[in-house]
Design a protein around this motif. Structure first.
Motif, short mmCIF file in Angstrom:
data_model
loop_
_atom_site.label_atom_id
_atom_site.label_comp_id
_atom_site.label_asym_id
_atom_site.label_seq_id
_atom_site.Cartn_x
_atom_site.Cartn_y
_atom_site.Cartn_z
N CYS A 60 0.89 -1.25 -0.08
CA CYS A 60 0.13 -0.10 0.09
C CYS A 60 1.01 1.23 -0.01
CB CYS A 60 -0.92 -0.03 1.33
SG CYS A 60 -2.05 1.51 1.33
N VAL A 67 -0.11 -6.28 1.81
CA VAL A 67 -1.47 -6.81 2.15
C VAL A 67 -1.91 -7.56 1.24
CG1 VAL A 67 -2.37 -4.54 3.52
CG2 VAL A 67 -2.62 -4.65 0.87
N ARG A 71 -7.57 -7.32 -0.13
CA ARG A 71 -7.58 -6.18 0.70
C ARG A 71 -7.32 -4.83 0.19
NH1 ARG A 71 -9.25 -7.81 5.62
NH2 ARG A 71 -9.24 -9.88 6.04
N PHE A 72 -6.75 -4.79 -1.12
CA PHE A 72 -6.37 -3.74 -1.87
C PHE A 72 -7.27 -3.04 -2.85
CE2 PHE A 72 -3.69 -1.15 -4.56
CZ PHE A 72 -3.09 -0.34 -3.77
N SER A 78 -5.40 2.10 -2.38
CA SER A 78 -5.23 1.81 -0.87
C SER A 78 -5.76 0.83 -0.53
CB SER A 78 -6.04 2.98 -0.17
OG SER A 78 -5.77 4.30 -0.58
N CYS A 79 -5.22 0.46 0.63
CA CYS A 79 -5.85 -0.94 1.43
C CYS A 79 -6.63 -0.48 2.19
CB CYS A 79 -4.70 -1.46 2.25
SG CYS A 79 -4.06 -0.47 3.78
N ARG A 80 -7.60 -1.62 2.60
CA ARG A 80 -8.93 -1.07 3.33
C ARG A 80 -8.80 -0.41 4.69
NH1 ARG A 80 -12.29 -7.06 3.04
NH2 ARG A 80 -12.24 -7.13 0.62
#
Length: 97
Positions: A60, A67, A71-72, A78-80
């Motif tokens: 990220c 990640v 989850r991206f 961005s990641c979560r």
């Protein structure tokens, strides 16, 4: 005469071995990611196509953590966890992701 092993050693040795393996695993993971980044940079410099294979992790750009791809968010890049923390601004004062 039989050798007597203290009961504390029976419980402590597997725990210590597990802790050492956990520490070594994190260092090996970081090393693996670093080698993949170097390989990607060399391929980019030489004009070669990207390495084929599965993507196991994405870094990220906001928090610099690795990640899992699910989850991206590619649209927001961005990641979560970054989306959840930065997207919660006050009315009109939040960061738009």
């Amino acid at each position: 005469m039989p050798t007597v092993v203290h009961p504390a050693l029976i419980a402590a040795v597997p725990l210590l071995v597990g802790a050492l393996l956990l520490v070594a695993r994190t260092h090996l993971t970081d090393l693996r990611h670093a080698l993949r980044e170097v390989e990607a940079a060399l391929r980019s410099l030489l004009g070669l196509p990207p390495a084929s294979g599965l993507v196991y992790a994405i870094r990220c750009p906001r928090c610099c953590r690795w990640v899992k791809p699910r989850r991206f968010d590619l649209r927001r890049m961005s990641c979560r966890s970054c989306i959840a923390t930065l997207g919660r601004g006050r009315r009109g004062g939040g960061v738009c992701l």
